[in-house]
Design a protein around this motif. Structure first.
Motif, PDB file in Angstrom:
ATOM      1  N   ARG A 102      37.288  34.296  37.318  1.00 31.08           N
ATOM      2  CA  ARG A 102      36.094  34.210  38.340  1.00 31.08           C
ATOM      3  C   ARG A 102      35.503  35.672  38.470  1.00 31.08           C
ATOM      4  N   GLY A 103      33.907  35.384  38.447  1.00 33.99           N
ATOM      5  CA  GLY A 103      33.114  36.531  38.837  1.00 33.99           C
ATOM      6  C   GLY A 103      32.788  37.488  37.417  1.00 33.99           C
ATOM      7  N   TYR A 104      31.827  37.840  37.447  1.00 34.29           N
ATOM      8  CA  TYR A 104      31.406  38.793  36.309  1.00 34.29           C
ATOM      9  C   TYR A 104      29.979  39.748  36.718  1.00 34.29           C
ATOM     10  N   TYR A 105      29.363  39.276  37.826  1.00 31.89           N
ATOM     11  CA  TYR A 105      28.041  40.280  38.092  1.00 31.89           C
ATOM     12  C   TYR A 105      28.743  41.509  38.992  1.00 31.89           C
ATOM     13  N   THR A 106      29.673  41.243  39.693  1.00 30.62           N
ATOM     14  CA  THR A 106      30.313  42.425  40.420  1.00 30.62           C
ATOM     15  C   THR A 106      31.846  42.357  40.120  1.00 30.62           C
ATOM     16  N   ARG A 107      32.730  41.785  41.073  1.00 34.07           N
ATOM     17  CA  ARG A 107      34.059  41.689  40.880  1.00 34.07           C
ATOM     18  C   ARG A 107      34.414  40.808  39.795  1.00 34.07           C
ATOM     19  N   THR A 108      35.355  41.071  38.884  1.00 28.80           N
ATOM     20  CA  THR A 108      35.770  40.349  37.851  1.00 28.80           C
ATOM     21  C   THR A 108      37.421  39.944  37.818  1.00 28.80           C
ATOM     22  N   VAL A 109      37.895  38.727  37.823  1.00 23.57           N
ATOM     23  CA  VAL A 109      39.254  38.437  37.751  1.00 23.57           C
ATOM     24  C   VAL A 109      39.614  37.453  36.883  1.00 23.57           C
ATOM     25  N   LEU A 110      40.607  37.916  35.952  1.00 22.66           N
ATOM     26  CA  LEU A 110      41.063  36.726  35.008  1.00 22.66           C
ATOM     27  C   LEU A 110      42.515  36.452  35.335  1.00 22.66           C
ATOM     28  N   ALA A 111      42.900  35.174  35.164  1.00 22.82           N
ATOM     29  CA  ALA A 111      44.337  34.799  35.572  1.00 22.82           C
ATOM     30  C   ALA A 111      44.961  34.116  34.564  1.00 22.82           C
ATOM     31  N   ALA A 112      46.140  34.275  33.908  1.00 23.97           N
ATOM     32  CA  ALA A 112      46.539  33.871  32.909  1.00 23.97           C
ATOM     33  C   ALA A 112      47.866  33.029  33.166  1.00 23.97           C
ATOM     34  N   PHE A 113      47.864  31.827  32.419  1.00 15.67           N
ATOM     35  CA  PHE A 113      49.025  30.969  32.977  1.00 15.67           C
ATOM     36  C   PHE A 113      49.859  30.481  31.836  1.00 15.67           C
ATOM     37  N   ASP A 114      50.934  30.186  31.563  1.00 21.62           N
ATOM     38  CA  ASP A 114      51.648  29.494  30.696  1.00 21.62           C
ATOM     39  C   ASP A 114      52.066  28.049  31.340  1.00 21.62           C
ATOM     40  N   TRP A 115      52.207  26.892  30.597  1.00 23.28           N
ATOM     41  CA  TRP A 115      52.782  25.695  30.729  1.00 23.28           C
ATOM     42  C   TRP A 115      53.762  25.261  30.030  1.00 23.28           C
ATOM     43  N   LYS A 116      54.990  25.051  30.497  1.00 23.18           N
ATOM     44  CA  LYS A 116      56.140  25.035  29.843  1.00 23.18           C
ATOM     45  C   LYS A 116      57.087  24.178  30.662  1.00 23.18           C
ATOM     46  N   ASP A 117      57.740  23.341  30.129  1.00 27.27           N
ATOM     47  CA  ASP A 117      58.560  22.387  30.974  1.00 27.27           C
ATOM     48  C   ASP A 117      58.281  21.829  32.134  1.00 27.27           C
ATOM     49  N   GLY A 118      56.749  21.602  32.032  1.00 20.93           N
ATOM     50  CA  GLY A 118      56.283  20.843  33.255  1.00 20.93           C
ATOM     51  C   GLY A 118      56.061  21.874  34.234  1.00 20.93           C
ATOM     52  N   LYS A 119      55.994  23.161  34.256  1.00 18.28           N
ATOM     53  CA  LYS A 119      55.736  24.013  35.280  1.00 18.28           C
ATOM     54  C   LYS A 119      54.727  25.104  34.795  1.00 18.28           C
ATOM     55  N   LEU A 120      53.899  25.411  35.698  1.00 25.16           N
ATOM     56  CA  LEU A 120      52.829  26.376  35.420  1.00 25.16           C
ATOM     57  C   LEU A 120      53.192  27.737  35.984  1.00 25.16           C
ATOM     58  N   THR A 121      53.392  28.820  35.068  1.00 26.87           N
ATOM     59  CA  THR A 121      53.777  29.992  35.504  1.00 26.87           C
ATOM     60  C   THR A 121      52.790  30.931  35.263  1.00 26.87           C
ATOM     61  N   GLN A 122      52.465  31.825  36.280  1.00 28.50           N
ATOM     62  CA  GLN A 122      51.491  33.050  36.116  1.00 28.50           C
ATOM     63  C   GLN A 122      52.084  33.957  35.192  1.00 28.50           C
ATOM     64  N   ARG A 123      51.353  34.474  34.271  1.00 27.62           N
ATOM     65  CA  ARG A 123      51.548  35.495  33.212  1.00 27.62           C
ATOM     66  C   ARG A 123      51.110  37.010  33.760  1.00 27.62           C
ATOM     67  N   TRP A 124      49.963  37.000  34.211  1.00 28.02           N
ATOM     68  CA  TRP A 124      49.353  38.064  34.705  1.00 28.02           C
ATOM     69  C   TRP A 124      48.126  37.764  35.293  1.00 28.02           C
ATOM     70  N   VAL A 125      47.551  39.112  35.892  1.00 25.87           N
ATOM     71  CA  VAL A 125      46.207  38.850  36.634  1.00 25.87           C
ATOM     72  C   VAL A 125      45.592  40.082  36.326  1.00 25.87           C
ATOM     73  N   PHE A 126      44.493  40.176  36.076  1.00 23.07           N
ATOM     74  CA  PHE A 126      43.466  41.282  35.648  1.00 23.07           C
ATOM     75  C   PHE A 126      42.284  41.157  36.897  1.00 23.07           C
ATOM     76  N   ASP A 127      42.391  42.449  37.615  1.00 19.83           N
ATOM     77  CA  ASP A 127      41.092  42.597  38.845  1.00 19.83           C
ATOM     78  C   ASP A 127      40.527  43.706  38.564  1.00 19.83           C
ATOM     79  N   SER A 128      39.319  43.573  38.391  1.00 22.77           N
ATOM     80  CA  SER A 128      38.321  44.959  38.381  1.00 22.77           C
ATOM     81  C   SER A 128      38.388  45.803  39.655  1.00 22.77           C
ATOM     82  N   ASP A 129      38.777  45.133  40.777  1.00 23.30           N
ATOM     83  CA  ASP A 129      38.985  45.975  42.011  1.00 23.30           C
ATOM     84  C   ASP A 129      40.245  46.820  41.987  1.00 23.30           C
ATOM     85  N   THR A 130      41.371  46.524  40.873  1.00 23.52           N
ATOM     86  CA  THR A 130      42.622  47.224  40.870  1.00 23.52           C
ATOM     87  C   THR A 130      42.059  48.654  40.492  1.00 23.52           C
ATOM     88  N   PRO A 131      42.701  49.776  41.153  1.00 24.73           N
ATOM     89  CA  PRO A 131      42.383  51.192  40.781  1.00 24.73           C
ATOM     90  C   PRO A 131      42.704  51.300  39.547  1.00 24.73           C
TER      91      PRO A 131
END
Length: 691
Positions: A317-346
């Motif tokens: 989500r976002g690219y003009y200002t704030r940028t956030v990427l969220a990575a997920f894995d789908w395994k055994d019928g469950k969606l698990t968050q792998r990581w989140v990158f956020d340009s607002d993070t220091p």
């Protein structure tokens, strides 16, 4: 003497840059298992074309036999191109079968029935058009087929089509107005609709809202689809996600309140398998850069092998200002968050405002894991920032091996800031290799090997000053590059899409419903093909529903909608080719470029390997005299295997007098056989060593 020194320096320069290209461990990488992709089309009333895949698991000496209604039609096993012309005049249905021949033993692989009265040049796919409606403002709307993706939903190794339906009142984020609902269908190539999903009134229609990622994420042979959903989304089983009565559209048609979800759907049934909250939530929507709901809803999506083994889905989500990427894995019928990158993070501030309307994915740093090229920056496989060039947002981006003598992948990118123009950079480090500055918003760019007289892949943009080679030099002074969407494509080089079409090693250009070819000798544009009765999508972007290696041999197919929006057509190249390469769809960078083609401003497929005319011209100089006792030769191209006539199986070969590789003072022919994606190229040069 100077010529010899220059040659030696060129060799040393090449050797110093040798290193890993993409470094996937294919013994561990969980890839799809494509089938043979057998397809038959009518080339003309007297010839049928049959084409099928040559796969990386095939032995190099594999051959094939073809049968029509049980009768063999080739005289000897076909050991060359997986393309055959059957000279027959018939309007009846014909069933063709391809069988492999290995060590004299036949094995049936696949059959395909060409229907009676089949059209010339394409497969017709009839569609079930959604019923139109009337918006809250009283505007009537209808539906047309828009972007598409592919996935195998029944485990037979053949792809089905995932098709997004857009209403006629779809809007760019910058334009207010209500839109009709967005639908996604899964369709077999005979037109059978397997299911339909209704994203509901709380998902706005437009290029930037719905990025649908289709891939076999859990390696069970059946593709899943991951897409943003909301209250009122209805899966193919009729199950409603969230509150079916909710309506968050404001008076301008924007949706800037209400819950946002991410849903994994079964590719087999269209059933919602799991729904989670979308990351990141919109939060204060004005903080994304405007006060009406434009920049908060700029979405991208990708597939990536972040651990070097399993595919993950990355939603952005976002690219003009704030940028956030969220990575997920789908395994055994469950969606698990792998990581989140956020340009607002220091520490991530330099990644703010660097994204494009599209992205690229590949192992750019040679560690066997994918990175995400997010416009002018790159995100590493572990969700940390790899680099940011600071050049800002752009509308087009291309990534492949442009220069086969250089380590790794490169990126051709354009920028909107009316300053930085077009840039060619190293994908791993962000180093700018050359730049063409501009005072305009450079809104289009293209990259393809279209000129065999220059090494590597060529590139151009709206304001690149012409075609550029890998050194940044202008290669032609007569041809004009398209500078606006209204330029005549008969007179200028298009900048929208590419397609490997006519069977040689150069790439052809695709724009609207036309395939053209650049002639470097005359610097003219030749029209090869017009798909009469079809239209492209996405306005001036003029893109097909999808293009890529959908079926048949290594070349690409084009999926277009008909003018009445009632059919799709898959166009298959009718041109013979003498080359037999492993299917491009098996390359992870290429396959992911197909999966992300539907993202916002669609970009063409590009592989994670060099592909172009240099494959047939390994040695640019054919005769060299060296005043010395040794010389190092370099194939200059990453390949599967090398075999030197003077002995040796590495990419480079050092010839010396002390080891008696060649005799002193005698002109000696040195040959190289290079195996590239299962096909052997051969070249030679003459070397004389004068001690």
């Amino acid at each position: 003497m100077m010529r010899n020194i220059i040659f030696i320096l060129w060799l040393l320069c090449v050797c110093s840059e040798l290193g890993a290209q993409t470094a996937y461990d294919y013994t561990r990488l969980k890839r799809e298992k494509p089938g043979r992709g057998l397809v038959v089309i009518r080339k003309d009333p007297a010839v049928n074309v049959i084409t099928w895949r040559y796969l990386s698991a095939d032995p190099q000496d594999i051959a094939f036999n073809l049968y029509r209604d049980g009768k063999k039609i080739n005289k000897a096993p076909l050991a060359g191109a997986t393309f055959f012309e059957d000279k027959i005049s018939s309007d009846k249905a014909l069933t063709y079968t391809v069988k492999s021949v290995v060590k004299g033993k036949e094995e049936t692989l696949q059959s395909y029935t060409l229907p009676a009265n089949a059209p010339v040049g394409y497969i017709n796919i009839p569609l079930d058009v959604p019923q139109g409606g009337v918006s809250p403002s009283g505007e009537a709307y209808t539906y047309s087929p828009n972007d598409a993706s592919i996935g195998d939903v029944d485990g037979d190794g053949e792809y089905e089509i995932f098709l997004k339906w857009d209403p006629s009142n779809a809007h760019d984020n910058s334009h207010k107005g209500y839109t009709g609902n967005v639908f996604i269908d899964c369709i077999k190539l005979d037109g059978t609709r397997l299911w339909r999903i209704d994203l509901g009134r709380n998902i706005r229609a437009g290029a930037h809202y719905t990025q649908f990622m289709v891939y076999d994420l859990d390696n069970d042979g059946i593709a899943e689809m991951v897409v943003k959903t909301a209250d009122g989304t209805v899966d193919a089983k009729g199950k409603v996600i969230g509150d079916p009565k909710a309506d968050y559209r404001n008076e301008n048609g924007y949706i800037i309140e209400g819950p946002e979800f991410l849903t994994v759907f079964s590719g087999k049934t269209g059933e919602a398998l799991q729904t989670v909250n979308y990351i990141p939530p919109r939060g204060d929507w004005q903080a994304w850069g405007d006060n009406y709901g434009n920049r908060v809803d700029r979405f991208l999506g990708a597939i990536a092998y972040l651990d070097g083994v399993n595919p993950s889905v990355v939603m952005c989500r976002g690219y003009y200002t704030r940028t956030v990427l969220a990575a997920f894995d789908w395994k055994d019928g469950k969606l698990t968050q792998r990581w989140v990158f956020d340009s607002d993070t220091p520490g991530n501030e330099s990644y703010r405002g660097q994204g494009n309307h599209n992205l690229r994915v590949g192992d750019v740093d040679g560690d066997g894991k994918d990175e995400i090229i997010y416009g002018s920056c790159a995100i590493d496989d572990d969700g940390t920032g790899l680099y940011s060039t600071g050049l800002g947002h752009g509308d087009a981006i291309h990534m492949t091996i442009f220069d086969p003598s250089r380590k790794g992948l490169q990126v051709w990118d354009v920028h909107e800031n009316k300053k930085d123009g077009s840039t060619f950079r190293d994908a791993a480090t962000g180093e700018i290799l050359f730049q063409v500055k501009s005072k305009i918003d450079v809104g289009r760019a293209m990259a393809a090997d279209i000129d065999p007289t220059h090494r590597g892949v060529e590139m151009w943009s709206w304001d690149s000053g012409g075609i550029r080679n890998i050194k940044g030099e202008i290669t032609a002074d007569k041809v004009s590059v398209q500078a606006s969407p209204t330029d005549s494509l008969a007179e200028v080089l298009s900048v929208n899409m590419g397609v490997w079409w006519d069977g040689d090693l150069s790439r052809e250009l695709l724009d609207k419903n036309r395939v053209t070819k650049y002639d470097p000798e005359s610097q003219n544009i030749k029209l090869l093909f017009t798909a009469e009765g079809t239209v492209s999508n996405n306005g001036t972007k003029a893109t097909p529903a999808i293009q890529g290696d959908l079926l048949g041999d290594w070349r690409e197919e084009i999926l277009l909608r008909t003018e009445d929006n009632k059919n799709l057509r898959i166009y298959v190249s009718p041109y013979p080719t003498r080359y037999r390469f492993h299917s491009f769809i098996e390359d992870p960078v290429y396959r992911i470029s197909m999966a992300t083609q539907n993202v916002a401003y669609n970009q063409p497929t590009q592989p994670g390997f060099y592909f172009g005319t240099d494959l047939e011209h390994i040695f640019p100089e054919k005769e060299v005299v060296i005043n010395g006792t040794s010389v190092t030769l370099d194939a200059g191209i990453p390949a599967d295997a090398y075999r030197w006539s003077v002995g040796g199986t590495e990419r480079t070969r050092t010839l010396t007098l002390t080891t008696a590789d060649i005799p002193a003072g005698k002109k000696t022919r040195v040959e190289l056989t290079l195996t590239f994606r299962g096909y052997e190229f051969k070249d030679h040069m003459y070397i004389t060593l004068k001690p």
